[in-house]
Design an enzyme around this catalytic site. Sequence first.
Site, PDB file in Angstrom:
ATOM      1  N   GLU B  48      76.610  40.697  83.780  1.00 12.87           N
ATOM      2  CA  GLU B  48      76.821  41.946  83.930  1.00 12.87           C
ATOM      3  C   GLU B  48      77.385  42.857  83.585  1.00 12.87           C
ATOM      4  OE1 GLU B  48      73.591  42.586  87.950  1.00 12.87           O
ATOM      5  OE2 GLU B  48      75.554  43.460  88.117  1.00 12.87           O
ATOM      6  N   ASP B  59      79.337  52.183  93.915  1.00 12.32           N
ATOM      7  CA  ASP B  59      80.655  51.422  94.055  1.00 12.32           C
ATOM      8  C   ASP B  59      81.916  51.205  95.400  1.00 12.32           C
ATOM      9  OD1 ASP B  59      80.242  49.258  92.138  1.00 12.32           O
ATOM     10  OD2 ASP B  59      79.810  51.662  91.038  1.00 12.32           O
ATOM     11  N   TYR B 173      66.118  43.524  91.417  1.00 15.19           N
ATOM     12  CA  TYR B 173      68.295  43.150  92.319  1.00 15.19           C
ATOM     13  C   TYR B 173      67.937  43.608  93.410  1.00 15.19           C
ATOM     14  CZ  TYR B 173      73.789  43.643  92.455  1.00 15.19           C
ATOM     15  OH  TYR B 173      74.533  43.698  92.622  1.00 15.19           O
TER      16      TYR B 173
END
Lengths: 398, 269
Positions: B48, B59, B173
Amino acid sequence: MYVNSYPKEGKFERYGGQFVPEVLMSALGELDSAYTKFRNDPGFRRELEVYLRDFAGRPTPLFFAEELSRKLGVKIYLKREDLVHGGAHKLNNTLGQALLAKRMGKKRIIAETGAGQHGLATAIAAVALGMKPEIYMGDEDIKRQMLNVFRMKLLGAKVHPVKSGSKTLKDAINEALRDWVTNVETTYYLLGSVVGPHPYPMIVRDFQRIIGKETKKQILEKEGRLPDALVACVGGGSNAIGMFYDFLDDDISMYGIEAGGEGVETGRHASPLVAGGEGVLHGALSYVLQDKYGQISATHSISAGLDYPGVGPEHSFLKTKKRVKYDCITDDEALDAFKLLTETEGIMPALESAHAVAYACKIAEAEKMGKDQIIVINISGRGDKDVMIVAEKTGMKL
Amino acid sequence: MKIAENFQELSERGEGALIVYVMAGDPSMSLTKKIVRALEVGGADMIELGLPFSDPIADGPTIQAASERALKAGMNPDLYFNMIRDIRRNTYIPLICLTYYNLVLHRGIGLFMKDCVENGINGIIIPDLPIEEAKQTISEANKNDVEFIPLIAPTSTEERMKIISSAAQGFIYLVSLLGVTGARAELSVTVKDMIGKVQRSTKREIPIAIGFGLSSPQHVRDAIISGANGAIVGSALVNIIASKKDDEEKMLHDVREFVAQLKEATIIS
C-alpha cells in the site's frame, strides 16, 4: 419550503453526508437515533428550557441601537447573544448536547475549540451537568486565547494542546475525531458548529434555532413587522444558521459574512463560500479552501473563531439556492466595526461578530436602505476575549 | 496481477499475505522507489502506497508525521502517479493506493481511477469513505479495473458488514481495534471473533486482511493463526524509515530485514 425540510437522508441536497472512518458509523447512527428520540421528548425539552432560561440567561434581548441607527440612516437591532452565560451563543448548543450525552449514558465529553468559546461553553455545560470535559485546542490558538484556556482549566476541563498541522481549529477537530475513533464506546463528541458528519449540522442548528425564534417574536413585538435584512458572521456557521433558520421561508434578505482576513485577493483569508470550492473536510461535503490537488489550505483571520477552511454544509446549500448572500469583511474592517459599536453603543462585540457589524454598515449604504428599514445583526459573542488582539493591532499599550 | 489471485496463490502455498504500507514521498520520491524495492525483495506480497492528505483523520501520530514530511517534500497526486509508473516498471506485486476522499473527489473520481489503472495501481483504500457514500467511487473503480477495498471496524453492525462484504473487491480491510493507525504492543484479543463474524456475513469467498496496530512478526503470526488471509503492517515500517532517514543504506537494510521477518511469520504450515 426550507424550514423543517432538510436534511434529507443526512444531506442538504448534495451537501453534508458522512465521510468518516467506518469505526464511527455506528456511533453516528446511535447519536442520530438518540437525538430523534429525545428532541421531542417533553422531559428533555423542559429540562433544556429551564437551563436555557435560568442558567444561560435566555431569552437574550433584541436591542435597538439608536445611535448607530441614526449614524447609518437605517434601523439597526442587535440580537444580544453576547449576553448568554459564557459570553457567546455557544452555550445554546453545548447545553443541548450535554443533556443529550447524559441521556445517552455517556460519561466522557470531548470537544474541539478555536477561539476557546466553544471549549468554554462545553466546560460550563459539563460542570453544570456533572461531567468532566476534555478539550482539544490548537497550539497556536492556545497562545492567542490564553484567558479562555485558563477559564476552561478553572472549570476543571482538561485542555489538550494540538501540535499537528496548522495547530488551529481544523487540527483540533482532527484530533477530537481521532479521540472519538479510539474511545467511541464511552465518549460523546460535542461538536461546536454546524459542521462535521450528519447528524451534527442538524443537531447544532436545531439547538441554535432559538436565536432566530426569539428574534422573530421580539421584532414583531417591537416593530409589528419582520426585518428587511439579517446579518451574521460565518465561521462554521452556527450563529448564522441559528439566526437565519426560522426566517428562511420569509421574504427577507440574509447575509452571511466570512472572514476576509487581509483580503481575499491576498490568499490570506478564511472565506470558503466566497473564494473556495466543493470538497470533503471533517466528514461533510461542503465549500472548503483547498489547493489545486484538494489539500486543505491554511487560513488567516484576526478572529480565531472564524479561522477555519470549511463551513457548514447547510450554508453551502443556501448559497447554491441563492437564499443567503455570502460575502466577507477584512480584518481591518472588522477592527473598525469593533471600535464603532463600542464607541456608539457601549457594546464591545467579539471580533467574529464585528464582521457582521461591518457588513451591516456596508449594506445600509450600498443598498440605499431607508430610515424605516430594519437590519438585525447577530452579536454572537462579546469582545472581552479579544481586547489583547485589538490592543496589539491598534498599537495600544496596556 | 489481480489481488484476489495473489491471495489464492498464497493460500495454496499455505501462506498468509503480508501487506505493507509506506507513505509515498517520505522522506523523498527517489527514496520511496528504493524503499518499495526493499519491501518487495524483503518478501512483501502487496504494497500500500499512501498518497498524503493534509488532514488524515484516521491516522495516528506516526503516519500523520509521515504525511507532513511527504507533503513538505512536495508530494502531490501528479507526482504520485508518475512515481507509480516508474515503480511499476520493475515491481510485480499488487500496488494499492491509500488516500483520503477529498483528493479523489478533487481530481475527479473517474480520472483518479483512470490514473490508477494506467500507472499500475491495482486497488484503492479510502478510509474516510464509508460504503453509503461510495457508490460512484465503486462504479468508477470497476470501470477502470481498480479493486475497491473497504474497511470493516469492530463497531460495524452485522447489517453493515453484509453490505460492505458484498461490495468488497480484492480483500476486506478489517480494522483490528477501536482507534487510529499506529504501532501497538499487543494485537486485539477479539480478532478471531471478528474474522468469524465477517466470514459469516457473506457467502462470497473474499479474503480478509487485518490492519491497525500490527507492529511485529508475532502480531502477523497471531493474525494469520486467527484465520485472517493477510496481515497489514504500516506504522512500524514508517517508524523505521523516519528514524533512519539520514542513513539511506541502513534504512533500506533494516526495512528489508524487518519485512523478511514479517513475511516469515505469515508462513504457518
